[in-house]
Design an enzyme around this catalytic site. Sequence first.
Site, short mmCIF file in Angstrom:
data_model
loop_
_atom_site.label_atom_id
_atom_site.label_comp_id
_atom_site.label_asym_id
_atom_site.label_seq_id
_atom_site.Cartn_x
_atom_site.Cartn_y
_atom_site.Cartn_z
N LYS A 182 65.79 27.08 41.24
CA LYS A 182 64.85 28.13 41.06
C LYS A 182 64.49 28.41 42.28
CE LYS A 182 60.81 29.15 41.33
NZ LYS A 182 60.65 30.42 41.96
N GLY A 236 58.16 24.23 49.87
CA GLY A 236 57.17 25.08 49.93
C GLY A 236 55.73 24.87 50.51
N SER A 237 54.94 25.69 50.11
CA SER A 237 53.57 25.54 50.87
C SER A 237 53.09 24.04 50.13
CB SER A 237 52.52 26.60 50.24
OG SER A 237 52.41 26.59 48.86
N THR A 238 51.99 23.52 51.01
CA THR A 238 51.12 22.36 50.76
C THR A 238 50.50 22.42 49.48
OG1 THR A 238 51.36 21.58 52.90
CG2 THR A 238 49.65 20.64 51.68
N GLY A 241 52.82 22.10 46.41
CA GLY A 241 53.18 20.79 46.57
C GLY A 241 52.34 20.06 45.61
N GLU A 258 58.91 18.98 50.46
CA GLU A 258 59.03 19.43 52.07
C GLU A 258 57.88 20.48 52.10
OE1 GLU A 258 60.78 18.26 54.40
OE2 GLU A 258 62.54 17.43 53.37
N CYS A 291 59.31 26.41 58.83
CA CYS A 291 58.09 25.21 58.62
C CYS A 291 58.02 24.41 59.66
CB CYS A 291 58.50 24.43 57.16
SG CYS A 291 60.28 23.93 57.25
N GLU A 392 48.56 26.92 58.96
CA GLU A 392 49.79 27.15 58.97
C GLU A 392 49.76 28.59 58.90
OE1 GLU A 392 52.88 26.54 56.05
OE2 GLU A 392 54.19 25.90 57.57
P1 NAD Z 1 55.38 28.74 47.81
O1 NAD Z 1 54.59 27.50 47.94
O2 NAD Z 1 54.27 29.79 47.55
O3 NAD Z 1 56.33 28.77 46.91
C1 NAD Z 1 57.70 27.91 46.95
C2 NAD Z 1 58.49 27.94 45.62
O4 NAD Z 1 57.50 27.49 44.85
C3 NAD Z 1 58.79 29.26 45.23
O5 NAD Z 1 60.01 29.16 44.74
C4 NAD Z 1 57.69 29.79 44.39
O6 NAD Z 1 57.98 30.59 43.12
C5 NAD Z 1 57.64 28.46 43.75
N1 NAD Z 1 56.22 27.97 42.91
C6 NAD Z 1 54.92 28.81 43.20
N2 NAD Z 1 53.94 28.29 42.27
C7 NAD Z 1 54.59 27.36 41.83
C8 NAD Z 1 54.22 26.38 40.59
N3 NAD Z 1 52.86 26.49 40.19
N4 NAD Z 1 54.89 25.28 40.07
C9 NAD Z 1 56.26 25.34 40.67
N5 NAD Z 1 56.64 26.17 41.60
C10 NAD Z 1 55.94 27.04 42.08
O7 NAD Z 1 55.93 28.59 49.53
P2 NAD Z 1 56.83 30.11 50.02
O8 NAD Z 1 55.55 30.99 50.11
O9 NAD Z 1 57.75 30.68 49.04
O10 NAD Z 1 57.19 29.25 51.40
C11 NAD Z 1 56.40 29.27 52.45
C12 NAD Z 1 56.13 28.14 52.59
O11 NAD Z 1 57.12 26.98 52.42
C13 NAD Z 1 55.37 27.68 53.88
O12 NAD Z 1 54.06 26.79 53.60
C14 NAD Z 1 56.19 26.80 54.69
O13 NAD Z 1 55.93 25.72 55.34
C15 NAD Z 1 56.83 26.13 53.41
N6 NAD Z 1 58.15 25.36 53.94
C16 NAD Z 1 58.44 24.39 53.97
C17 NAD Z 1 59.90 23.96 54.60
C18 NAD Z 1 60.14 22.49 54.94
O14 NAD Z 1 61.21 22.06 54.59
N7 NAD Z 1 59.09 21.58 54.76
C19 NAD Z 1 60.81 24.66 54.72
C20 NAD Z 1 60.62 26.14 54.35
C21 NAD Z 1 59.25 26.73 54.01
#
Ligand code: NAD
Length: 488
Positions: A182, A236-238, A241, A258, A291, A392
Amino acid sequence: MDTLPEGKLYINGDVRPAGGHATYDNINPWTGKVVGQAADATAEDVDLAIQAARTAFDDTDWSQDPAARLELLKTYRDLMVANRDKLVQIARLEAGAAIGAAARAQIDGALNGMNDLLNCFSDVTWSEDRGVKNEYGFDTKRLVLREAVGVVGAITPWNVPLYVNVGKVIAALLAGCTVVLKPAPDTPLMGAIMGELAAEAGFPPGVFNVVTSRHAAMAGEMLTRDERVDLISFTGSTAVGKLIMENGAPTLKRVFLELGGKSAYIVLDDAPEFARVVMGSMVVFHAGQGCAYPTRLLVPRSRYEEAVQALQMAYAGFADKWGHFDEPTCMMGPLISKRQMDRVLNYIEIGQQEGARLLAGGKARPDMGDGYFVEPTCFVDVSNDMRIAQEEIFGPVLVVIPYEDDDDAVRIANDSIYGLGGAVFGDTQRALGVVKRIRAGALSVNGGMSITGDLPFGGYKQSGMGREWGREGIEEFTEIKAIGIRAS
Ligand code: NAD
């Protein structure tokens, strides 16, 4: 600027539109304009994808035939490499990558990483003979096996979409899992193209599925809550997560996370070429949307003024080096979306209110086009308790913090909820001593690369749990089975 083809779903071996032919606009971050259409999956589409992956895992020999998997994934790698130019175009028009960034971390980094994962496959110990043990008066011959965990939900972000998609999907498939990918709503085509190429490579139905959706949470929440899914691999975001852990708890889902980072870039007072090293800390590559990017520059107070002067020169020299769509050496384009631009500008305002001094940048640049351009920005006189040092920002913003001695540098680096990456520059032995004290997963000494496809990558503390890439990244998608065979 060009347009992008329509992105489709990939479910049970079919590349097809979403139910009801629903689509949504794919927006080009350079222009803010529609660049293509993406399939907008319904809940029924997501359900079909989960069931297809479940059936492919339970009722086919995918998980039992490692040689066939490896062969197929090599074919897939070759197809990806053959489509490199198309992938670069998607990274530029969908993720807003400048050509310099698109070619390196976005695409070549992902393709090299894919190759690394294929090479790491043979390093995984799938079966281990633990010898014979006599207990309770008889002998038992023991084996420890690694087996695929099952159905994987891979949920990915928009910043380096191919790289993150590959890190999860290829490792999970190599392990023998089946996958539902996804992608983030802002970068659907980088997921859809992986589905198209999988169909072309001849993947068995259901082994790999892609569902794109305009909704941030719908498909991801379905995957997280569904008992047919065994593991969620999330980047994605903490904040999200934490939600994933919570939503996965009722089914005791394995979760691999991650998350965010606020890594430190520490320059020791004996660093050779001090000014050049300080200049190298500018947060500009892919507009800082990485990230593990070290976004807190820690410099010795004894050389603080020298560092500030070097940064002033570096930022002045970079003023016309970013935001060029067709310039092959350009590394910095726009931010991904209006939402992200507003978030970054808000942090810049917070930094000023907190009393940090703006050394460079700080403004949106509508004169550069209708896309989401924010100037390379640098705050000096920052203290580590400020929000701009703790949270962040995920944009082109560097914060500069003075420290007293090595102990103080380590203390500041570790004074963060995050622990993803970091970099230290100085005498190699001294720098190595410092990185060993930093609580983070990927550290660089004097510019060495700790993030490549054959090394484990992941965070300490609230930067996540588990490791991606390398042998460890494949093992993350396995369960361990112990077998005792009575031998006397
Ligand atoms: P996000 O957490 O908003 O979204 C990440 C993914 O999760 C997207 O596909 C989103 O549609 C999905 N999502 C959103 N809400 C959800 C839920 N309730 N349940 C399941 N899935 C859901 O993050 P973003 O804005 O897309 O990306 C930026 C963030 O990602 C930053 O905080 C960055 O640090 C982090 N990031 C981390 C790494 C790493 O490897 N540590 C790499 C890239 C980005």
